[in-house]
Motif scaffolding. Structure first.
Motif, PDB file in Angstrom:
ATOM      1  N   HIS A  21      17.830 -42.180  11.844  1.00 43.67           N
ATOM      2  CA  HIS A  21      17.012 -42.018  13.047  1.00 43.67           C
ATOM      3  C   HIS A  21      17.069 -40.556  13.474  1.00 43.67           C
ATOM      4  O   HIS A  21      18.134 -39.952  13.511  1.00 43.67           O
ATOM      5  N   PHE A  22      15.928 -39.995  13.818  1.00 46.26           N
ATOM      6  CA  PHE A  22      15.828 -38.591  14.200  1.00 46.26           C
ATOM      7  C   PHE A  22      15.501 -38.466  15.678  1.00 46.26           C
ATOM      8  O   PHE A  22      14.509 -39.022  16.153  1.00 46.26           O
ATOM      9  N   PHE A  23      16.354 -37.744  16.392  1.00 53.21           N
ATOM     10  CA  PHE A  23      16.174 -37.496  17.813  1.00 53.21           C
ATOM     11  C   PHE A  23      16.242 -35.984  18.042  1.00 53.21           C
ATOM     12  O   PHE A  23      17.225 -35.346  17.666  1.00 53.21           O
ATOM     13  N   PRO A  24      15.225 -35.403  18.675  1.00 57.01           N
ATOM     14  CA  PRO A  24      15.299 -33.973  18.967  1.00 57.01           C
ATOM     15  C   PRO A  24      16.356 -33.694  20.033  1.00 57.01           C
ATOM     16  O   PRO A  24      16.576 -34.504  20.930  1.00 57.01           O
ATOM     17  N   LEU A  25      17.008 -32.552  19.930  1.00 56.46           N
ATOM     18  CA  LEU A  25      18.064 -32.167  20.859  1.00 56.46           C
ATOM     19  C   LEU A  25      17.856 -30.722  21.275  1.00 56.46           C
ATOM     20  O   LEU A  25      17.743 -29.838  20.431  1.00 56.46           O
ATOM     21  N   ALA A  26      17.809 -30.487  22.580  1.00 55.79           N
ATOM     22  CA  ALA A  26      17.698 -29.134  23.110  1.00 55.79           C
ATOM     23  C   ALA A  26      18.976 -28.814  23.882  1.00 55.79           C
ATOM     24  O   ALA A  26      19.452 -29.639  24.660  1.00 55.79           O
ATOM     25  N   MET A  27      19.519 -27.625  23.646  1.00 58.49           N
ATOM     26  CA  MET A  27      20.728 -27.187  24.357  1.00 58.49           C
ATOM     27  C   MET A  27      20.434 -25.857  25.021  1.00 58.49           C
ATOM     28  O   MET A  27      20.008 -24.910  24.360  1.00 58.49           O
ATOM     29  N   TRP A  28      20.669 -25.784  26.329  1.00 59.33           N
ATOM     30  CA  TRP A  28      20.449 -24.561  27.108  1.00 59.33           C
ATOM     31  C   TRP A  28      21.810 -24.011  27.454  1.00 59.33           C
ATOM     32  O   TRP A  28      22.455 -24.471  28.390  1.00 59.33           O
ATOM     33  N   PHE A  58      18.390 -34.934  25.073  1.00 58.30           N
ATOM     34  CA  PHE A  58      17.948 -35.674  23.893  1.00 58.30           C
ATOM     35  C   PHE A  58      16.533 -36.175  24.140  1.00 58.30           C
ATOM     36  O   PHE A  58      16.229 -36.670  25.228  1.00 58.30           O
ATOM     37  N   GLY A  59      15.691 -36.078  23.135  1.00 55.63           N
ATOM     38  CA  GLY A  59      14.334 -36.597  23.239  1.00 55.63           C
ATOM     39  C   GLY A  59      14.241 -37.989  22.645  1.00 55.63           C
ATOM     40  O   GLY A  59      15.211 -38.526  22.110  1.00 55.63           O
ATOM     41  N   ALA A  60      13.063 -38.539  22.732  1.00 53.71           N
ATOM     42  CA  ALA A  60      12.806 -39.862  22.147  1.00 53.71           C
ATOM     43  C   ALA A  60      12.810 -39.756  20.619  1.00 53.71           C
ATOM     44  O   ALA A  60      12.545 -38.695  20.050  1.00 53.71           O
ATOM     45  N   GLU A  61      13.113 -40.848  19.993  1.00 52.70           N
ATOM     46  CA  GLU A  61      13.145 -40.871  18.529  1.00 52.70           C
ATOM     47  C   GLU A  61      11.783 -40.494  17.957  1.00 52.70           C
ATOM     48  O   GLU A  61      10.739 -40.902  18.479  1.00 52.70           O
ATOM     49  N   ILE A  62      11.803 -39.721  16.892  1.00 54.05           N
ATOM     50  CA  ILE A  62      10.571 -39.330  16.202  1.00 54.05           C
ATOM     51  C   ILE A  62      10.611 -39.896  14.793  1.00 54.05           C
ATOM     52  O   ILE A  62      11.543 -39.629  14.029  1.00 54.05           O
ATOM     53  N   ASP A  63       9.609 -40.692  14.470  1.00 53.35           N
ATOM     54  CA  ASP A  63       9.504 -41.303  13.143  1.00 53.35           C
ATOM     55  C   ASP A  63       8.817 -40.309  12.213  1.00 53.35           C
ATOM     56  O   ASP A  63       7.709 -39.844  12.516  1.00 53.35           O
ATOM     57  N   PRO A  64       9.445 -39.980  11.082  1.00 56.95           N
ATOM     58  CA  PRO A  64       8.852 -38.999  10.161  1.00 56.95           C
ATOM     59  C   PRO A  64       7.466 -39.392   9.654  1.00 56.95           C
ATOM     60  O   PRO A  64       6.595 -38.532   9.521  1.00 56.95           O
ATOM     61  N   VAL A  65       7.245 -40.671   9.403  1.00 58.10           N
ATOM     62  CA  VAL A  65       5.944 -41.118   8.895  1.00 58.10           C
ATOM     63  C   VAL A  65       4.872 -40.947   9.964  1.00 58.10           C
ATOM     64  O   VAL A  65       3.789 -40.414   9.707  1.00 58.10           O
ATOM     65  N   GLN A  66       5.184 -41.370  11.189  1.00 61.17           N
ATOM     66  CA  GLN A  66       4.220 -41.238  12.280  1.00 61.17           C
ATOM     67  C   GLN A  66       3.968 -39.779  12.656  1.00 61.17           C
ATOM     68  O   GLN A  66       2.919 -39.441  13.181  1.00 61.17           O
ATOM     69  N   ALA A  67       4.934 -38.912  12.387  1.00 57.81           N
ATOM     70  CA  ALA A  67       4.794 -37.491  12.706  1.00 57.81           C
ATOM     71  C   ALA A  67       3.991 -36.737  11.652  1.00 57.81           C
ATOM     72  O   ALA A  67       3.741 -35.550  11.816  1.00 57.81           O
ATOM     73  N   GLY A  68       3.604 -37.396  10.581  1.00 56.81           N
ATOM     74  CA  GLY A  68       2.776 -36.741   9.572  1.00 56.81           C
ATOM     75  C   GLY A  68       3.438 -36.506   8.240  1.00 56.81           C
ATOM     76  O   GLY A  68       2.925 -35.763   7.410  1.00 56.81           O
ATOM     77  N   GLY A  69       4.606 -37.106   8.032  1.00 55.51           N
ATOM     78  CA  GLY A  69       5.265 -36.966   6.738  1.00 55.51           C
ATOM     79  C   GLY A  69       6.088 -35.704   6.613  1.00 55.51           C
ATOM     80  O   GLY A  69       6.335 -34.987   7.581  1.00 55.51           O
ATOM     81  N   PRO A  74       8.867 -31.345  10.387  1.00 54.70           N
ATOM     82  CA  PRO A  74       9.600 -30.241  11.027  1.00 54.70           C
ATOM     83  C   PRO A  74       8.851 -29.625  12.206  1.00 54.70           C
ATOM     84  O   PRO A  74       9.451 -29.283  13.228  1.00 54.70           O
ATOM     85  N   LYS A  75       7.538 -29.511  12.097  1.00 52.74           N
ATOM     86  CA  LYS A  75       6.746 -28.958  13.199  1.00 52.74           C
ATOM     87  C   LYS A  75       6.792 -29.877  14.419  1.00 52.74           C
ATOM     88  O   LYS A  75       6.837 -29.405  15.552  1.00 52.74           O
ATOM     89  N   ALA A  76       6.757 -31.187  14.178  1.00 44.20           N
ATOM     90  CA  ALA A  76       6.815 -32.142  15.290  1.00 44.20           C
ATOM     91  C   ALA A  76       8.166 -32.073  15.996  1.00 44.20           C
ATOM     92  O   ALA A  76       8.235 -32.095  17.231  1.00 44.20           O
ATOM     93  N   ILE A  77       9.237 -31.957  15.232  1.00 44.69           N
ATOM     94  CA  ILE A  77      10.576 -31.843  15.823  1.00 44.69           C
ATOM     95  C   ILE A  77      10.681 -30.534  16.608  1.00 44.69           C
ATOM     96  O   ILE A  77      11.179 -30.516  17.740  1.00 44.69           O
ATOM     97  N   GLU A  78      10.211 -29.445  16.020  1.00 44.80           N
ATOM     98  CA  GLU A  78      10.288 -28.155  16.709  1.00 44.80           C
ATOM     99  C   GLU A  78       9.508 -28.187  18.029  1.00 44.80           C
ATOM    100  O   GLU A  78       9.985 -27.695  19.051  1.00 44.80           O
ATOM    101  N   ALA A  79       8.322 -28.781  18.020  1.00 49.06           N
ATOM    102  CA  ALA A  79       7.524 -28.870  19.245  1.00 49.06           C
ATOM    103  C   ALA A  79       8.243 -29.697  20.310  1.00 49.06           C
ATOM    104  O   ALA A  79       8.256 -29.317  21.491  1.00 49.06           O
TER     105      ALA A  79
END
Length: 96
Positions: A21-28, A58-69, A74-79
């Motif tokens: 499972h992939f969750f974006p994480l931002a640290m300030w 922590f952001g919501a889970e991002i599904d690699p398939v739904q994000a465009g493969g 990587p672009k979806a996670i970065e955004a």
């Protein structure tokens, strides 16, 4: 890199492992431990820690398939991380 983690997750899934499972994480944290002054990083360089607020989001889970493969993931996670960082910056940059 995010792309490498995706490839590792796909390899693990093919081998019968659990779903990754992939969750974006931002640290300030840059006011707590600011980056070095120069661009050249040296082993053993002096770094100072200050008293400052920090934030982790922590952001919501991002599904690699739904994000465009593999190519778009990587672009979806970065955004997502940039959006979360922007929110943290808005809240925390006004505090001392």
């Amino acid at each position: 890199s995010v792309g490498l983690f995706l490839l590792l997750a796909q390899k693990a899934a093919k081998a019968g492992g659990p779903k990754t499972h992939f969750f974006p994480l931002a640290m300030w944290t840059h006011r707590l431990v600011p980056p070095p002054d120069g661009q050249k990083v040296q082993v053993g360089e002096g770094r100072s820690a200050a008293r400052a607020p920090v934030g982790i989001r922590f952001g919501a889970e991002i599904d690699p398939v739904q994000a465009g493969g593999r190519k778009q993931f990587p672009k979806a996670i970065e955004a997502a991380v940039r959006d979360q960082y922007s929110e943290l910056h808005t809240v925390l940059s006004t505090r001392s």
